[in-house]
Design a protein around this motif. Structure first.
Motif, PDB file in Angstrom:
ATOM      1  N   GLU A   1     -92.302  54.189  69.124  1.00 40.23           N
ATOM      2  CA  GLU A   1     -92.793  52.916  69.668  1.00 40.23           C
ATOM      3  C   GLU A   1     -92.324  51.746  68.795  1.00 40.23           C
ATOM      4  O   GLU A   1     -91.954  50.683  69.286  1.00 40.23           O
ATOM      5  CB  GLU A   1     -94.318  52.951  69.654  1.00 40.23           C
ATOM      6  CG  GLU A   1     -94.947  52.499  70.957  1.00 40.23           C
ATOM      7  CD  GLU A   1     -96.439  52.668  70.880  1.00 40.23           C
ATOM      8  OE1 GLU A   1     -97.124  51.758  70.385  1.00 40.23           O
ATOM      9  OE2 GLU A   1     -96.920  53.765  71.278  1.00 40.23           O
ATOM     10  N   GLN A   2     -92.327  51.987  67.472  1.00 37.45           N
ATOM     11  CA  GLN A   2     -91.890  50.924  66.547  1.00 37.45           C
ATOM     12  C   GLN A   2     -90.384  50.663  66.643  1.00 37.45           C
ATOM     13  O   GLN A   2     -89.933  49.539  66.440  1.00 37.45           O
ATOM     14  CB  GLN A   2     -92.210  51.325  65.100  1.00 37.45           C
ATOM     15  CG  GLN A   2     -93.678  51.251  64.756  1.00 37.45           C
ATOM     16  CD  GLN A   2     -93.970  51.824  63.364  1.00 37.45           C
ATOM     17  OE1 GLN A   2     -93.066  52.092  62.584  1.00 37.45           O
ATOM     18  NE2 GLN A   2     -95.224  52.024  63.077  1.00 37.45           N
ATOM     19  N   PHE A   3     -89.634  51.741  66.904  1.00 40.35           N
ATOM     20  CA  PHE A   3     -88.160  51.627  66.927  1.00 40.35           C
ATOM     21  C   PHE A   3     -87.631  52.166  68.253  1.00 40.35           C
ATOM     22  O   PHE A   3     -87.008  53.226  68.308  1.00 40.35           O
ATOM     23  CB  PHE A   3     -87.545  52.412  65.761  1.00 40.35           C
ATOM     24  CG  PHE A   3     -88.029  51.967  64.410  1.00 40.35           C
ATOM     25  CD1 PHE A   3     -87.484  50.850  63.791  1.00 40.35           C
ATOM     26  CD2 PHE A   3     -89.038  52.666  63.755  1.00 40.35           C
ATOM     27  CE1 PHE A   3     -87.937  50.438  62.540  1.00 40.35           C
ATOM     28  CE2 PHE A   3     -89.492  52.261  62.520  1.00 40.35           C
ATOM     29  CZ  PHE A   3     -88.947  51.145  61.905  1.00 40.35           C
ATOM     30  N   PRO A   4     -87.906  51.441  69.361  1.00 40.61           N
ATOM     31  CA  PRO A   4     -87.538  51.986  70.678  1.00 40.61           C
ATOM     32  C   PRO A   4     -86.036  52.224  70.808  1.00 40.61           C
ATOM     33  O   PRO A   4     -85.226  51.433  70.326  1.00 40.61           O
ATOM     34  CB  PRO A   4     -88.019  50.906  71.659  1.00 40.61           C
ATOM     35  CG  PRO A   4     -88.451  49.749  70.852  1.00 40.61           C
ATOM     36  CD  PRO A   4     -88.529  50.133  69.413  1.00 40.61           C
ATOM     37  N   GLY A   5     -85.691  53.364  71.421  1.00 43.25           N
ATOM     38  CA  GLY A   5     -84.289  53.669  71.695  1.00 43.25           C
ATOM     39  C   GLY A   5     -83.537  54.271  70.519  1.00 43.25           C
ATOM     40  O   GLY A   5     -82.380  54.667  70.662  1.00 43.25           O
ATOM     41  N   VAL A   6     -84.162  54.338  69.332  1.00 45.02           N
ATOM     42  CA  VAL A   6     -83.457  54.888  68.168  1.00 45.02           C
ATOM     43  C   VAL A   6     -83.565  56.414  68.194  1.00 45.02           C
ATOM     44  O   VAL A   6     -84.665  56.959  68.294  1.00 45.02           O
ATOM     45  CB  VAL A   6     -84.063  54.332  66.849  1.00 45.02           C
ATOM     46  CG1 VAL A   6     -83.384  54.972  65.634  1.00 45.02           C
ATOM     47  CG2 VAL A   6     -83.940  52.820  66.800  1.00 45.02           C
ATOM     48  N   PRO A   7     -82.432  57.155  68.147  1.00 46.86           N
ATOM     49  CA  PRO A   7     -82.516  58.618  68.216  1.00 46.86           C
ATOM     50  C   PRO A   7     -83.256  59.215  67.022  1.00 46.86           C
ATOM     51  O   PRO A   7     -83.164  58.710  65.902  1.00 46.86           O
ATOM     52  CB  PRO A   7     -81.053  59.075  68.230  1.00 46.86           C
ATOM     53  CG  PRO A   7     -80.229  57.889  67.899  1.00 46.86           C
ATOM     54  CD  PRO A   7     -81.058  56.661  68.081  1.00 46.86           C
TER      55      PRO A   7
END
Ligand code: 13P
Ligand code: SF4
Length: 343
Positions: free
Chosen positions: A126-132
């Motif tokens: 949630e804090q880093f959306p889209g980060v694998p």
């Protein structure tokens, strides 16, 4: 093989490490385990950290986490007995859901696996959306289910590079992450301390977590310096769960099996192995000409829960069976299979 031949083979292997009287006792149990193994149509997988009498008598395959995951995925036996810790047995169940997977001890945990929950991963996403998200194999199934791909000590940098992403989340081992960041040229931050305090446009490349292995975190650069003073020609090998400073001060760092191969293929006067001590014993048994320096003050209490006695009880009573909830298993399997596919 006859019982007498089995006993004398084990005696020859372990003669530098274990008194004959003890080998006789252990060989009796190991012989019985091998009979039960046939009876149950079971395969025994043994991690490189198993104690020498067990390691050299009952496993069909020994190896590091990556090799044993592959064996678990390939087996045609009905039962997999995992002589290792719980997250390893769980990985076997994730890959072979139709098999009965047994762990010889009730718990056999791991400080890394216990350092993070599935909710922690969801919060990070949630804090880093889209980060694998890359998760070390030393985690439980529900954590693996939240990530994109797993890695082991044997392929961590290759897994990170395979994603071709500018920024990744790497969980939960702070030190392995630090070592991978150095190998892949990324810089690393730890959001549990820093999130919300940094400028929002800070160039995050690797987002880590503060999990640590309770064994490898105890080795220090000072230990290495002291040993080098005493043995100037020593070759120092450190598992990548050691701190980046310790890995930098050592001569070689890789998975447990890669460390074994490196020792087998080199000709140093002595070897210092910064990892669980039983592995040094197993190397001596297979390579009696190698001089291994002992650093046994730090042991893995979880790996040491697995004994020959408990493995016999495990096969006799079909205990302790590993279960993984199907929806979690399916998602976790994607992460593990993706890792196995890249090697
Ligand atoms: P390997 O995958 O290198 O065998 O490591 C597993 C482990 O738990 C090390 O502490
Ligand atoms: Fe876990 Fe460390 Fe034990 Fe490996 S040695 S099983 S990482 S606690």
């Amino acid at each position: 093989m006859t019982k007498e031949k089995f006993y004398s083979t084990l005696e020859k292997k372990l003669e530098k490490l274990v008194p004959h009287v003890e080998i006789k006792y252990k060989a009796e149990i190991a012989w019985e385990i091998n009979e039960w193994k046939r009876e149950r149509n079971a395969v025994i997988l043994g991690h490189n950290y198993m104690e020498p009498a067990l390691y050299h008598s009952i496993p069909d395959f020994v190896g590091d986490s990556l090799e044993l995951s592959r064996k678990a995925a390939e087996t045609e036996k009905d039962v997999i007995v995992f002589c290792g810790v719980r997250f390893m047995a769980e990985t076997a169940k994730i890959l072979s859901p139709d098999k009965t997977v047994l762990l010889p001890a009730k718990k056999a945990g791991c400080s890394l696996a216990e350092s993070i929950t599935a909710q922690d991963v969801r919060n990070l996403k949630e804090q880093f959306p889209g980060v694998p998200v890359v998760t070390y194999i030393n985690t439980y199934a529900d954590v693996k289910a939240e990530c994109d791909i797993c890695c082991t000590s044997g392929n961590a940098a290759a897994v990170v590079e395979s994603l071709g992403a500018e920024t990744i989340i790497f969980l939960p081992d702070e030190y392995l992450a630090g070592n991978v960041a150095r190998d892949t040229g990324k810089h690393i931050i730890f959001p549990s301390r820093k999130f919300g305090q940094d400028s929002p446009d800070l160039d995050y490349q690797m987002i880590g977590w503060h999990g640590k292995c309770e064994v490898h975190e105890k080795f220090t650069v000072e230990d290495i310096e002291n040993v080098r003073k005493q043995f100037p020609a020593v070759l120092v090998l450190a598992h990548p769960e050691c701190s980046p400073e310790v890995v930098d001060a050592s001569d070689f760092s890789a998975s447990t099996t890669a460390m074994i191969r490196h020792i087998e293929n080199s000709k140093a006067d002595q070897y210092l192995l910064l990892t669980e001590c039983s592995m040094g014993d197993n190397i001596i048994a297979a390579n009696p000409d190698k001089e291994m320096l002992r650093m046994c003050s730090v042991r893995c209490p979880h790996m040491n829960e697995i004994t020959l006695e408990d493995t016999l009880a495990c096969l006799k009573n079909m205990q302790y069976e590993i279960e993984v909830q199907e929806d979690i298993r399916v998602r976790a399997a994607k992460s593990v299979e993706r890792m196995i596919a890249i090697g």
